[in-house]
Motif scaffolding. Structure first.
Motif, PDB file in Angstrom:
ATOM      1  N   GLU A 213      12.744   2.229  -5.230  1.00  0.00           N
ATOM      2  CA  GLU A 213      13.254   0.960  -4.706  1.00  0.00           C
ATOM      3  C   GLU A 213      14.460   1.187  -3.799  1.00  0.00           C
ATOM      4  O   GLU A 213      14.596   0.544  -2.755  1.00  0.00           O
ATOM      5  N   GLU A 214      15.298   2.107  -4.174  1.00  0.00           N
ATOM      6  CA  GLU A 214      16.465   2.428  -3.337  1.00  0.00           C
ATOM      7  C   GLU A 214      16.010   2.971  -1.983  1.00  0.00           C
ATOM      8  O   GLU A 214      16.571   2.620  -0.946  1.00  0.00           O
ATOM      9  N   ASN A 215      14.996   3.796  -1.991  1.00  0.00           N
ATOM     10  CA  ASN A 215      14.439   4.326  -0.751  1.00  0.00           C
ATOM     11  C   ASN A 215      13.882   3.189   0.122  1.00  0.00           C
ATOM     12  O   ASN A 215      14.105   3.153   1.332  1.00  0.00           O
ATOM     13  N   LEU A 216      13.203   2.262  -0.502  1.00  0.00           N
ATOM     14  CA  LEU A 216      12.638   1.119   0.216  1.00  0.00           C
ATOM     15  C   LEU A 216      13.736   0.272   0.865  1.00  0.00           C
ATOM     16  O   LEU A 216      13.601  -0.166   2.011  1.00  0.00           O
ATOM     17  N   LEU A 217      14.825   0.058   0.147  1.00  0.00           N
ATOM     18  CA  LEU A 217      15.878  -0.851   0.606  1.00  0.00           C
ATOM     19  C   LEU A 217      16.983  -0.142   1.390  1.00  0.00           C
ATOM     20  O   LEU A 217      17.946  -0.791   1.816  1.00  0.00           O
ATOM     21  N   ARG A 218      16.831   1.149   1.600  1.00  0.00           N
ATOM     22  CA  ARG A 218      17.819   1.937   2.340  1.00  0.00           C
ATOM     23  C   ARG A 218      18.129   1.257   3.675  1.00  0.00           C
ATOM     24  O   ARG A 218      17.240   0.828   4.385  1.00  0.00           O
ATOM     25  N   GLY A 219      19.403   1.131   3.986  1.00  0.00           N
ATOM     26  CA  GLY A 219      19.813   0.526   5.248  1.00  0.00           C
ATOM     27  C   GLY A 219      20.071  -0.971   5.173  1.00  0.00           C
ATOM     28  O   GLY A 219      20.546  -1.561   6.136  1.00  0.00           O
ATOM     29  N   LEU A 220      19.761  -1.590   4.035  1.00  0.00           N
ATOM     30  CA  LEU A 220      20.037  -3.023   3.865  1.00  0.00           C
ATOM     31  C   LEU A 220      21.346  -3.194   3.092  1.00  0.00           C
ATOM     32  O   LEU A 220      21.585  -2.489   2.110  1.00  0.00           O
ATOM     33  N   SER A 221      22.158  -4.143   3.530  1.00  0.00           N
ATOM     34  CA  SER A 221      23.387  -4.451   2.805  1.00  0.00           C
ATOM     35  C   SER A 221      23.033  -5.174   1.504  1.00  0.00           C
ATOM     36  O   SER A 221      21.896  -5.628   1.316  1.00  0.00           O
TER      37      SER A 221
ATOM     38  N   ASP B 259       0.823  -1.208   0.000  1.00  0.00           N
ATOM     39  CA  ASP B 259       0.000   0.000   0.000  1.00  0.00           C
ATOM     40  C   ASP B 259       0.859   1.262   0.000  1.00  0.00           C
ATOM     41  O   ASP B 259       0.571   2.223  -0.723  1.00  0.00           O
ATOM     42  N   LYS B 260       1.933   1.265   0.781  1.00  0.00           N
ATOM     43  CA  LYS B 260       2.814   2.434   0.832  1.00  0.00           C
ATOM     44  C   LYS B 260       3.547   2.619  -0.493  1.00  0.00           C
ATOM     45  O   LYS B 260       3.698   3.744  -0.983  1.00  0.00           O
ATOM     46  N   MET B 261       4.025   1.522  -1.078  1.00  0.00           N
ATOM     47  CA  MET B 261       4.728   1.619  -2.358  1.00  0.00           C
ATOM     48  C   MET B 261       3.784   2.100  -3.459  1.00  0.00           C
ATOM     49  O   MET B 261       4.150   2.927  -4.289  1.00  0.00           O
ATOM     50  N   LYS B 262       2.551   1.604  -3.444  1.00  0.00           N
ATOM     51  CA  LYS B 262       1.563   2.019  -4.444  1.00  0.00           C
ATOM     52  C   LYS B 262       1.235   3.497  -4.279  1.00  0.00           C
ATOM     53  O   LYS B 262       1.178   4.244  -5.262  1.00  0.00           O
ATOM     54  N   ALA B 263       1.048   3.946  -3.040  1.00  0.00           N
ATOM     55  CA  ALA B 263       0.738   5.358  -2.793  1.00  0.00           C
ATOM     56  C   ALA B 263       1.898   6.248  -3.241  1.00  0.00           C
ATOM     57  O   ALA B 263       1.692   7.290  -3.871  1.00  0.00           O
ATOM     58  N   TYR B 264       3.126   5.844  -2.931  1.00  0.00           N
ATOM     59  CA  TYR B 264       4.313   6.594  -3.341  1.00  0.00           C
ATOM     60  C   TYR B 264       4.388   6.651  -4.865  1.00  0.00           C
ATOM     61  O   TYR B 264       4.623   7.701  -5.452  1.00  0.00           O
ATOM     62  N   GLY B 265       4.196   5.507  -5.484  1.00  0.00           N
ATOM     63  CA  GLY B 265       4.254   5.436  -6.945  1.00  0.00           C
ATOM     64  C   GLY B 265       3.164   6.266  -7.597  1.00  0.00           C
ATOM     65  O   GLY B 265       3.420   7.004  -8.550  1.00  0.00           O
TER      66      GLY B 265
ATOM     67  N   GLU C 283      13.982   5.548 -13.948  1.00  0.00           N
ATOM     68  CA  GLU C 283      14.785   6.209 -12.921  1.00  0.00           C
ATOM     69  C   GLU C 283      13.957   6.492 -11.665  1.00  0.00           C
ATOM     70  O   GLU C 283      14.434   6.310 -10.542  1.00  0.00           O
ATOM     71  N   GLU C 284      12.729   6.888 -11.837  1.00  0.00           N
ATOM     72  CA  GLU C 284      11.836   7.137 -10.694  1.00  0.00           C
ATOM     73  C   GLU C 284      11.611   5.842  -9.909  1.00  0.00           C
ATOM     74  O   GLU C 284      11.645   5.824  -8.686  1.00  0.00           O
ATOM     75  N   ARG C 285      11.407   4.760 -10.626  1.00  0.00           N
ATOM     76  CA  ARG C 285      11.204   3.459  -9.975  1.00  0.00           C
ATOM     77  C   ARG C 285      12.466   3.017  -9.228  1.00  0.00           C
ATOM     78  O   ARG C 285      12.395   2.502  -8.121  1.00  0.00           O
ATOM     79  N   ARG C 286      13.630   3.248  -9.848  1.00  0.00           N
ATOM     80  CA  ARG C 286      14.889   2.897  -9.201  1.00  0.00           C
ATOM     81  C   ARG C 286      15.060   3.676  -7.896  1.00  0.00           C
ATOM     82  O   ARG C 286      15.462   3.117  -6.883  1.00  0.00           O
TER      83      ARG C 286
END
Length: 143
Positions: A112-120, A15-21, A106-109
């Protein structure tokens, strides 16, 4: 919500990813669902059938007709009958959708980077592996 409820956590993420997108795409006159259609058409070489879009999205025919119609009205796609099989309606990218593809990628990238921030990198790979297993489990569940 119970923290152990994995299904609810996945739903919240979706839901958060869809709203952001949707918010990012709104300024371009698109929704997240419409973007998925455009990306699928592009992945098929810029041309596919409505039936293939239905199968890819896992949605009913009327849903795809609505998405494609709105994209066609926005100038992102055009449709015509398949001359080799008149039961099929072909859906094709326009110059407008091709020109916009790199910006949307680029927007999608960034999202996704924002979502995965903090993960190795290892954690990202493990997350992807686990999500693929969960997806396969639901594809192969018995009725």
């Amino acid at each position: 919500m119970c923290q152990e409820d994995i299904g609810a956590l996945i739903k919240q993420l979706h839901d958060k990813m869809k709203a952001y997108g949707d918010a990012a795409l709104k300024k371009r006159g698109l929704t997240f669902s419409q973007l998925r259609v455009m990306q699928f058409v592009a992945m098929q070489g810029g041309r596919t059938t409505q039936k293939e879009i239905e199968a890819y999205l896992g949605v009913a025919h009327p849903t795809v007709v609505g998405l494609v119609t709105r994209l066609e009205k926005g100038g992102f796609l055009y449709c015509h009958m398949d001359e080799t099989n008149r039961r099929n309606k072909l859906v094709c990218n326009t110059r407008k959708s091709c020109d916009m593809a790199q910006d949307l990628f680029e927007e999608r990238r960034r999202a996704e980077e924002n979502l995965l921030r903090g993960l190795s990198e290892d954690e990202r790979a493990e997350l992807k592996r686990l999500l693929m297993i969960l997806n396969r489990n639901l594809e192969h569940r018995s009725s």
